[in-house]
Design a protein around this motif. Structure first.
Motif, PDB file in Angstrom:
ATOM      1  N   LEU A   5       0.870  -1.172   0.000  1.00  0.00           N
ATOM      2  CA  LEU A   5       0.000   0.000   0.000  1.00  0.00           C
ATOM      3  C   LEU A   5       0.904   1.217   0.000  1.00  0.00           C
ATOM      4  CD1 LEU A   5      -2.888   1.141   0.176  1.00  0.00           C
ATOM      5  CD2 LEU A   5      -2.649   1.068   2.657  1.00  0.00           C
ATOM      6  N   SER A   6       0.664   2.122  -0.933  1.00  0.00           N
ATOM      7  CA  SER A   6       1.485   3.321  -1.079  1.00  0.00           C
ATOM      8  C   SER A   6       0.698   4.545  -0.638  1.00  0.00           C
ATOM      9  CB  SER A   6       1.906   3.507  -2.538  1.00  0.00           C
ATOM     10  OG  SER A   6       2.663   2.406  -2.976  1.00  0.00           O
ATOM     11  N   PHE A   7       1.430   5.542  -0.116  1.00  0.00           N
ATOM     12  CA  PHE A   7       0.842   6.822   0.277  1.00  0.00           C
ATOM     13  C   PHE A   7       1.622   7.927  -0.422  1.00  0.00           C
ATOM     14  CE2 PHE A   7       0.138   3.806   3.651  1.00  0.00           C
ATOM     15  CZ  PHE A   7      -1.209   3.943   3.914  1.00  0.00           C
ATOM     16  N   PHE A   8       0.934   8.662  -1.287  1.00  0.00           N
ATOM     17  CA  PHE A   8       1.542   9.783  -2.000  1.00  0.00           C
ATOM     18  C   PHE A   8       1.329  11.041  -1.166  1.00  0.00           C
ATOM     19  CE2 PHE A   8       0.606   6.682  -5.285  1.00  0.00           C
ATOM     20  CZ  PHE A   8       1.780   6.684  -6.014  1.00  0.00           C
ATOM     21  N   CYS A   9       2.413  11.782  -0.914  1.00  0.00           N
ATOM     22  CA  CYS A   9       2.347  12.917   0.001  1.00  0.00           C
ATOM     23  C   CYS A   9       3.104  14.119  -0.549  1.00  0.00           C
ATOM     24  CB  CYS A   9       2.992  12.545   1.345  1.00  0.00           C
ATOM     25  SG  CYS A   9       2.399  11.019   2.081  1.00  0.00           S
ATOM     26  N   ARG A  10       2.734  15.285  -0.047  1.00  0.00           N
ATOM     27  CA  ARG A  10       3.502  16.510  -0.260  1.00  0.00           C
ATOM     28  C   ARG A  10       4.042  16.909   1.108  1.00  0.00           C
ATOM     29  NH1 ARG A  10      -0.934  17.530  -3.754  1.00  0.00           N
ATOM     30  NH2 ARG A  10      -0.237  17.476  -5.904  1.00  0.00           N
ATOM     31  N   SER A  96       3.704  15.240  -5.813  1.00  0.00           N
ATOM     32  CA  SER A  96       4.087  14.557  -4.577  1.00  0.00           C
ATOM     33  C   SER A  96       5.608  14.491  -4.493  1.00  0.00           C
ATOM     34  CB  SER A  96       3.513  13.132  -4.534  1.00  0.00           C
ATOM     35  OG  SER A  96       2.114  13.162  -4.458  1.00  0.00           O
ATOM     36  N   ASP A  97       6.120  14.717  -3.287  1.00  0.00           N
ATOM     37  CA  ASP A  97       7.571  14.656  -3.091  1.00  0.00           C
ATOM     38  C   ASP A  97       7.960  13.643  -2.012  1.00  0.00           C
ATOM     39  OD1 ASP A  97       6.719  15.994  -0.833  1.00  0.00           O
ATOM     40  OD2 ASP A  97       8.098  17.682  -1.054  1.00  0.00           O
ATOM     41  N   ARG A 118      -1.435   4.889   8.033  1.00  0.00           N
ATOM     42  CA  ARG A 118      -2.345   5.628   7.147  1.00  0.00           C
ATOM     43  C   ARG A 118      -2.763   6.949   7.808  1.00  0.00           C
ATOM     44  NH1 ARG A 118      -7.289   4.075   3.680  1.00  0.00           N
ATOM     45  NH2 ARG A 118      -6.628   1.953   3.999  1.00  0.00           N
ATOM     46  N   GLY A 119      -3.167   6.885   9.048  1.00  0.00           N
ATOM     47  CA  GLY A 119      -3.588   8.094   9.756  1.00  0.00           C
ATOM     48  C   GLY A 119      -2.458   9.100   9.911  1.00  0.00           C
ATOM     49  N   ALA A 120      -1.265   8.600  10.202  1.00  0.00           N
ATOM     50  CA  ALA A 120      -0.120   9.495  10.389  1.00  0.00           C
ATOM     51  C   ALA A 120       0.262  10.187   9.083  1.00  0.00           C
ATOM     52  CB  ALA A 120       1.068   8.719  10.961  1.00  0.00           C
ATOM     53  N   THR A 121       0.260   9.461   7.961  1.00  0.00           N
ATOM     54  CA  THR A 121       0.592  10.109   6.683  1.00  0.00           C
ATOM     55  C   THR A 121      -0.456  11.158   6.326  1.00  0.00           C
ATOM     56  OG1 THR A 121      -0.472   8.420   5.302  1.00  0.00           O
ATOM     57  CG2 THR A 121       1.887   8.133   5.768  1.00  0.00           C
ATOM     58  N   ALA A 122      -1.711  10.882   6.648  1.00  0.00           N
ATOM     59  CA  ALA A 122      -2.777  11.853   6.366  1.00  0.00           C
ATOM     60  C   ALA A 122      -2.612  13.105   7.225  1.00  0.00           C
ATOM     61  CB  ALA A 122      -4.145  11.216   6.597  1.00  0.00           C
ATOM     62  N   GLY A 126      -1.010  14.900   4.337  1.00  0.00           N
ATOM     63  CA  GLY A 126      -2.143  14.727   3.422  1.00  0.00           C
ATOM     64  C   GLY A 126      -2.006  13.508   2.528  1.00  0.00           C
ATOM     65  N   GLY A 127      -1.449  12.419   3.073  1.00  0.00           N
ATOM     66  CA  GLY A 127      -1.178  11.203   2.303  1.00  0.00           C
ATOM     67  C   GLY A 127      -2.403  10.647   1.599  1.00  0.00           C
ATOM     68  N   ILE A 128      -2.229  10.305   0.331  1.00  0.00           N
ATOM     69  CA  ILE A 128      -3.301   9.713  -0.480  1.00  0.00           C
ATOM     70  C   ILE A 128      -2.931   8.258  -0.737  1.00  0.00           C
ATOM     71  CG2 ILE A 128      -4.509   9.783  -2.698  1.00  0.00           C
ATOM     72  CD1 ILE A 128      -3.865  12.812  -2.753  1.00  0.00           C
ATOM     73  N   PRO A 129      -3.740   7.309  -0.218  1.00  0.00           N
ATOM     74  CA  PRO A 129      -3.403   5.886  -0.379  1.00  0.00           C
ATOM     75  C   PRO A 129      -3.721   5.355  -1.769  1.00  0.00           C
ATOM     76  CG  PRO A 129      -5.398   6.124   0.927  1.00  0.00           C
ATOM     77  CD  PRO A 129      -4.913   7.511   0.624  1.00  0.00           C
ATOM     78  N   TRP A 130      -2.923   4.352  -2.180  1.00  0.00           N
ATOM     79  CA  TRP A 130      -3.085   3.694  -3.470  1.00  0.00           C
ATOM     80  C   TRP A 130      -2.505   2.294  -3.366  1.00  0.00           C
ATOM     81  CZ3 TRP A 130       0.409   1.479  -6.850  1.00  0.00           C
ATOM     82  CH2 TRP A 130      -0.057   1.175  -8.140  1.00  0.00           C
ATOM     83  N   ASP A 131      -3.151   1.317  -4.009  1.00  0.00           N
ATOM     84  CA  ASP A 131      -2.533   0.000  -4.182  1.00  0.00           C
ATOM     85  C   ASP A 131      -2.849  -0.530  -5.570  1.00  0.00           C
ATOM     86  OD1 ASP A 131      -5.026  -1.289  -4.125  1.00  0.00           O
ATOM     87  OD2 ASP A 131      -4.594  -2.477  -2.383  1.00  0.00           O
ATOM     88  N   GLU A 132      -2.094  -1.550  -6.001  1.00  0.00           N
ATOM     89  CA  GLU A 132      -2.230  -2.064  -7.365  1.00  0.00           C
ATOM     90  C   GLU A 132      -3.560  -2.751  -7.614  1.00  0.00           C
ATOM     91  OE1 GLU A 132       1.085  -4.441  -8.535  1.00  0.00           O
ATOM     92  OE2 GLU A 132       2.483  -2.776  -8.411  1.00  0.00           O
ATOM     93  N   THR A 133      -4.189  -3.277  -6.585  1.00  0.00           N
ATOM     94  CA  THR A 133      -5.450  -3.986  -6.745  1.00  0.00           C
ATOM     95  C   THR A 133      -6.636  -3.032  -6.816  1.00  0.00           C
ATOM     96  OG1 THR A 133      -4.548  -5.855  -5.527  1.00  0.00           O
ATOM     97  CG2 THR A 133      -6.935  -5.772  -5.767  1.00  0.00           C
ATOM     98  N   SER A 134      -6.721  -2.117  -5.867  1.00  0.00           N
ATOM     99  CA  SER A 134      -7.877  -1.224  -5.757  1.00  0.00           C
ATOM    100  C   SER A 134      -7.637   0.174  -6.309  1.00  0.00           C
ATOM    101  CB  SER A 134      -8.277  -1.099  -4.284  1.00  0.00           C
ATOM    102  OG  SER A 134      -8.569  -2.350  -3.739  1.00  0.00           O
ATOM    103  N   GLY A 135      -6.403   0.490  -6.618  1.00  0.00           N
ATOM    104  CA  GLY A 135      -6.095   1.841  -7.058  1.00  0.00           C
ATOM    105  C   GLY A 135      -6.387   2.844  -5.956  1.00  0.00           C
TER     106      GLY A 135
END
Length: 150
Positions: A5-10, A96-97, A118-122, A126-135
């Motif tokens: 599970l990936s989290f894209f963040c700024r 995202s950086d 997940r909560g900490a990145t948010a 402002g972490g946005i989660p993504w995974d290969e299965t669910s996008g």
């Protein structure tokens, strides 16, 4: 079988280790203590990788299986992942950086620790989660099929 599970963040962080320190501090604000193993050189600028495991209620009892948390910083370091996940820029992750990637494996994934991350990145970035299965639909909740098995 491993699941990522990936989290894209700024974030504007200068190094992977600084970002990891901030992230772990935020994760430790809630829940049980963690056991951590450093898996990357501490002075590598762009990336920090740790294996993490939640302790049980008495801090000496193991909780769920280990997970791996990797933090990559810098627009250039995460650009390929951003384009692969959102080629048209429709999901607000362009620019995202920081990319935090959690890899779950084993028979007893640590869903609670994943939720803490997940909560900490948010909260932090402002972490946005993504995974290969669910996008990006993964943002609507944790993987329900696997969670039922935890």
């Amino acid at each position: 079988m491993a699941r990522q599970l990936s989290f894209f963040c700024r974030a504007g962080e200068e190094s992977g280790q600084e970002a990891m320190s901030q992230l772990l501090d935020a994760v430790l604000e809630t829940g049980h203590q963690l056991v951590a193993e450093v898996c990357s050189p501490l002075f590598q600028d762009g990336t920090a990788v740790y294996r993490l495991r939640t302790t049980g209620a008495d801090a000496s009892t193991p909780g769920a299986d280990w997970l791996t948390l990797a933090v990559h910083v810098g627009i250039a370091a995460v650009a390929d992942s951003v384009v692969a996940a959102s080629p048209n820029g429709d999901h607000g992750i362009w620019g995202s950086d920081l990319l935090a990637v959690v890899t779950l494996s084993g028979d007893s994934p640590d869903w609670l620790l994943l939720e803490r991350i997940r909560g900490a990145t948010a909260r932090l970035w402002g972490g946005i989660p993504w995974d290969e299965t669910s996008g990006f639909e993964i943002a609507d909740g944790a993987p329900q099929a696997e969670r039922g098995q935890a």
